[in-house]
Design an enzyme around this catalytic site. Structure first.
Site, PDB file in Angstrom:
ATOM      1  N   LEU A  51       0.836  -1.200   0.000  1.00  0.00           N
ATOM      2  CA  LEU A  51       0.000   0.000   0.000  1.00  0.00           C
ATOM      3  C   LEU A  51       0.869   1.246   0.000  1.00  0.00           C
ATOM      4  O   LEU A  51       1.789   1.375   0.833  1.00  0.00           O
ATOM      5  CB  LEU A  51      -0.922   0.023   1.225  1.00  0.00           C
ATOM      6  CG  LEU A  51      -1.885  -1.153   1.353  1.00  0.00           C
ATOM      7  CD1 LEU A  51      -1.502  -2.000   2.561  1.00  0.00           C
ATOM      8  CD2 LEU A  51      -3.325  -0.683   1.500  1.00  0.00           C
ATOM      9  N   ASP A  52       0.607   2.135  -0.934  1.00  0.00           N
ATOM     10  CA  ASP A  52       1.264   3.438  -0.919  1.00  0.00           C
ATOM     11  C   ASP A  52       0.740   4.223   0.288  1.00  0.00           C
ATOM     12  O   ASP A  52      -0.411   4.046   0.695  1.00  0.00           O
ATOM     13  CB  ASP A  52       0.948   4.182  -2.216  1.00  0.00           C
ATOM     14  CG  ASP A  52       1.645   5.531  -2.279  1.00  0.00           C
ATOM     15  OD1 ASP A  52       2.821   5.601  -1.881  1.00  0.00           O
ATOM     16  OD2 ASP A  52       1.010   6.504  -2.706  1.00  0.00           O
ATOM     17  N   LYS A  53       1.592   5.062   0.884  1.00  0.00           N
ATOM     18  CA  LYS A  53       1.158   5.816   2.071  1.00  0.00           C
ATOM     19  C   LYS A  53       0.300   7.021   1.686  1.00  0.00           C
ATOM     20  O   LYS A  53      -0.868   7.113   2.059  1.00  0.00           O
ATOM     21  CB  LYS A  53       2.368   6.286   2.884  1.00  0.00           C
ATOM     22  CG  LYS A  53       1.982   7.110   4.130  1.00  0.00           C
ATOM     23  CD  LYS A  53       3.179   7.563   4.915  1.00  0.00           C
ATOM     24  CE  LYS A  53       3.874   8.730   4.243  1.00  0.00           C
ATOM     25  NZ  LYS A  53       3.093   9.996   4.312  1.00  0.00           N
ATOM     26  N   THR A  54       0.890   7.925   0.900  1.00  0.00           N
ATOM     27  CA  THR A  54       0.222   9.179   0.593  1.00  0.00           C
ATOM     28  C   THR A  54      -0.965   8.960  -0.340  1.00  0.00           C
ATOM     29  O   THR A  54      -0.819   8.447  -1.445  1.00  0.00           O
ATOM     30  CB  THR A  54       1.211  10.171  -0.053  1.00  0.00           C
ATOM     31  OG1 THR A  54       2.333  10.338   0.818  1.00  0.00           O
ATOM     32  CG2 THR A  54       0.540  11.514  -0.284  1.00  0.00           C
ATOM     33  N   THR A 106      -3.401   6.909   0.100  1.00  0.00           N
ATOM     34  CA  THR A 106      -4.027   5.604   0.311  1.00  0.00           C
ATOM     35  C   THR A 106      -4.257   5.367   1.800  1.00  0.00           C
ATOM     36  O   THR A 106      -5.388   5.335   2.266  1.00  0.00           O
ATOM     37  CB  THR A 106      -3.163   4.475  -0.288  1.00  0.00           C
ATOM     38  OG1 THR A 106      -2.949   4.731  -1.672  1.00  0.00           O
ATOM     39  CG2 THR A 106      -3.852   3.138  -0.142  1.00  0.00           C
TER      40      THR A 106
END
Length: 781
Positions: free
Chosen positions: A373-376, A378
């Site tokens: 999962l991408d942080k920014t 998401t």
């Protein structure tokens, strides 16, 4: 029938390519209209009694007769029922001949068409079995066989109609006309970019555009799956197919109708229904050899034991066994086991605001074992706020913001929006001369502003430019990182002029997503280009273990991490590797900046992609909402579909094996054999379609219905009784019903760098000479 239709169409002159979905009874035909016309294609299909018509031509309003089986099937069933009296009064058995005659026309045509195209199909098997039954004097069995086969085909078609209707509902979202100011009402195909359309309360919005007049509420559930009204005002984007539930709006068209979000959605769902999963391909390849083998076995039984029989009754016994084997060899249930579930899953996902581009991606998501999962954008909302600015001597904050905002105005990153918004709030303008913009992979960005080279980036860039020699700026930068902020350096003409920090907001429902992933045996991993301090702070808030966090990654690093996840079992035994290989790796991102990583994963998922054509093209699965609950729903749906497919295949194989064994043991007759085939097919279809009626999904639909009613005239307190409302002992949940999630309640204060959120977030061508778009036919058999 699928192979028959495909083979027949491919053999026609001028036909370039065909794609067919047996479950939805739709075939796409790419053809040269100068060599073969659409009407000629329809004529060829209907010569085989396919009852084909153009998919987008209205067949007229359905009446009571449309819900009944064909007249000849009804007649065949009545005559077969009368013929059963022959077991008590022998002359009545000859009525079964009438049942055979009534039920055989379509069977004969399809069997003959299959033979001409070198296809041994179910129709030929049933025809041979019927003739064989009559030849040995089992006339009643022959009549019952054709009657039950006719009614079973009709029942299968009607059962699958549920999935067809669900897909057609999504494709029907495309508006047909629009009220254009100054021109009146016209087809949406004639509405072009720049035209302004009038949209009255209750109207379906016909185009993608932006509001130029009025304020209203728009129901976007047709795209996002969330039954809540979204406020729209001057400049707000709106999408075709959504409903204006408030007041009058005027919207300026920003896309042609063929490029609108809903048109792309409908087109991609159409294509998705044609895609086959690996399981479906495997079953079809088995069925391709299985049917001829059964026919060969039946032929051998009819020849060898019969020739060796010493009496007429013994010969009859073996011939009857041969007929039974022909019917038992029909692999209907096995062939329908996978596609019925896949189509139902794609339809259920589409109605929940998710586009799955084909059965193979639904299957991969159902086998998910690792999810990156991408942080920014998401795990967080991507709504940064400027939290601190520090400059070197001789430069003011206004100076830094001027250079910084001018460069960031060329970027689409969420940080860029935060910087430009902050500058605007402080009354700082942007340069009109910004050139040579460039992205530095894994480091930052640079551009020329008023002739000066301005660079913005992370510690990697600062070390390369030797800015870290300024101990005060370096200490400020590291301090912000430790607090969980995202910090960046700013330099002009090679010299550092300052650093700044921004803070993001953890998305509501993130902790619930991780709990659900753990429950279903999926390991979550965070991949981010942000610094380690910001990444670890978010991880601690949402409950993600530190060893599942990868920070300061460039796009190339993310690709390496995806490859690493796919080969994680390299240090284990061969058997472990064998079973582990069955697990799939997914990647969730924005579909634009994470494009390479999405492509490298077994299944790429783009979130919040409504109105984002790039995301719709690059990702395998597209979520039109930013609500993480939709991601959870989609994963759970895919897992459910996979389970249903395995159940269906197991049931189909067990029934078929049992029937063949019992047939060879002379324990059952022709009637039981054909009934078992019908029952088996209906069981797997019904079981597959059940994914559209999941209990929790029905609960959410009821909750949405209650919410829509309460939007207008219900008392606000009624919301407390909405089905599926989350309740917790601390009364601190936060989702779309206005409560705060207990999992996210432990978010640090703004001073600690992380903030908490309390809100959730091929059509037919009219040009006869056109050879680029396929004709689309519906086949109702």
């Amino acid at each position: 029938e699928e192979g028959l239709v495909g083979t027949m169409l491919d053999a026609l002159p001028g036909v370039k390519k065909t794609e067919l979905c047996a479950t939805t009874r739709v075939v796409l035909v790419w053809h040269d209209s100068n060599q073969i016309t659409t009407s000629k294609l329809l004529e060829k299909l209907n010569d085989m009694k396919m009852e084909a018509h153009l998919a987008r031509v209205d067949k007229g309003k359905a009446n009571f007769l449309n819900h009944l089986p064909p007249w000849n099937v009804i007649l065949s069933c009545i005559l077969a029922a009368v013929a059963t009296g022959g077991w008590a009064f022998e002359p009545l058995k000859w009525v079964a001949i009438g049942a055979v005659v009534a039920g055989s026309p379509q069977l004969l045509l399809k069997a003959w068409a299959g033979l001409k195209n070198k296809i041994v199909g179910i129709h030929l098997l049933i025809l041979v079995a019927t003739v064989g039954a009559i030849a040995i004097g089992e006339v009643i069995d022959a009549g019952i066989l054709l009657a039950i086969f006719g009614i079973s085909e009709w029942l299968e078609s009607k059962t699958l109609q549920t999935a067809r209707n669900s897909l057609e509902t999504v494709m029907a979202l495309r508006p047909e006309d629009a009220d254009v100011l100054g021109s009146g009402r016209k087809p949406v195909e004639d509405v072009h970019v720049g035209d302004v359309v009038a949209i009255r309360p209750g109207d379906k919005i016909p185009v993608d555009g932006k509001v130029v007049k009025g304020r209203s509420l728009v129901n976007e559930s047709s795209l996002t799956g969330e039954a809540k009204n979204v406020p729209k005002s001057l400049g707000s984007p709106v999408f075709a197919g959504t409903i204006n539930t408030g007041s009058y709006l005027e919207v300026e068209t920003t896309k042609e109708s063929s490029d609108s979000t809903v048109a792309k959605l409908a087109e991609l769902i159409e294509q998705a229904s044609m895609q086959r999963s690996s399981m479906e391909k495997l079953v079809e390849s088995i069925a391709r050899y299985y049917t001829p083998l059964i026919m060969l076995l039946a032929l051998l039984v009819a020849i060898i034991p019969t020739a060796m029989a010493s009496s007429a009754s013994e010969r009859k016994k073996w011939l009857l066994l041969s007929c039974n084997l022909l019917v038992a060899g029909c692999p209907c249930a096995l062939v329908l086991a996978t596609p019925a579930t896949v189509i139902a899953g794609i339809a259920a996902a589409a109605n929940n605001g998710c586009l799955v581009k084909g059965g193979q991606y639904l299957e991969s998501l159902g086998s998910l074992k690792q999810l990156a999962l991408d942080k920014t954008g998401t795990l967080t909302e991507g709504k940064y706020k400027v939290s601190g600015i520090s400059t070197v001597h001789g430069n003011t904050e206004e100076d830094l913001l001027y250079w910084l905002a001018s460069v960031e105005s060329q970027s689409s990153h969420p940080i860029a929006w935060a910087i430009t918004s902050h500058s605007k709030e402080r009354g700082i303008g942007l340069s009109s001369s910004v050139t040579d913009y460039e992205t530095l992979a894994g480091e930052g960005i640079l551009a020329r502003v008023d002739g000066h080279l301005v660079s913005v980036g992370n510690m990697k860039l600062a070390k390369k430019e030797q800015w870290v020699s300024d101990s005060r700026l370096k200490a400020e930068y590291l301090s912000w990182e430790e607090q969980g902020y995202t910090a960046c350096w700013v330099g002009v003409d090679g010299s550092a002029i300052g650093v700044f920090a921004v803070a993001d907001i953890v998305r509501a429902g993130t902790s619930d997503l991780l709990l659900k992933l753990k429950k279903y045996g999926v390991k979550a991993v965070m991949l981010t280009g942000d610094n380690e301090g910001a990444a670890m702070n978010v991880a601690s808030v949402i409950g993600l273990p530190a060893d599942c966090v990868r920070a300061s990654l460039s796009p190339k690093d993310k690709l390496f991490c995806i490859s690493e996840l796919r080969t994680e079992a390299s240090g284990h035994s061969r058997w472990y590797e064998f079973w582990k290989a069955k697990g799939k790796v997914g990647m969730v991102g924005d579909g634009v900046n994470d494009g390479p990583a999405l492509a490298a994963a077994d299944v790429g998922i783009a979130m919040g992609a409504a109105g984002t054509p790039v995301a719709m093209e690059t990702a395998d699965i597209v979520l039109f909402s930013e609500n993480l609950a939709k991601l959870t729903d989609t994963i759970v749906l895919a897992k459910l579909c996979r389970r249903k497919i395995l159940e269906n295949i197991s049931v189909a194989v067990c029934i078929k094996v049992a029937i063949i064994v019992l047939t060879l043991m002379h324990k059952i007759g022709l009637l039981i054999v054909v009934l078992s085939d019908v029952v088996g097919a209906l069981i797997v279809i019904t079981n597959g379609l059940s994914v559209m009626y999941d209990r929790k999904r029905l609960g959410r639909s009821w909750a949405a219905f209650r919410n829509q009613d309460s939007d207008s005239d219900a008392d606000p307190e009624d919301d407390a009784s909405v089905a599926n409302r989350p309740v917790c002992k601390d009364n601190c949940c936060a989702d779309k019903f206005g409560t705060k999630s207990s999992e996210d309640a432990g978010v640090p204060a703004a001073g600690e760098g992380i903030k908490s959120s309390s809100e959730s977030k091929a059509s037919c061508c009219d040009d006869a000479g056109c050879q680029h778009k396929p004709d689309l036919f519906n086949l109702f058999v």
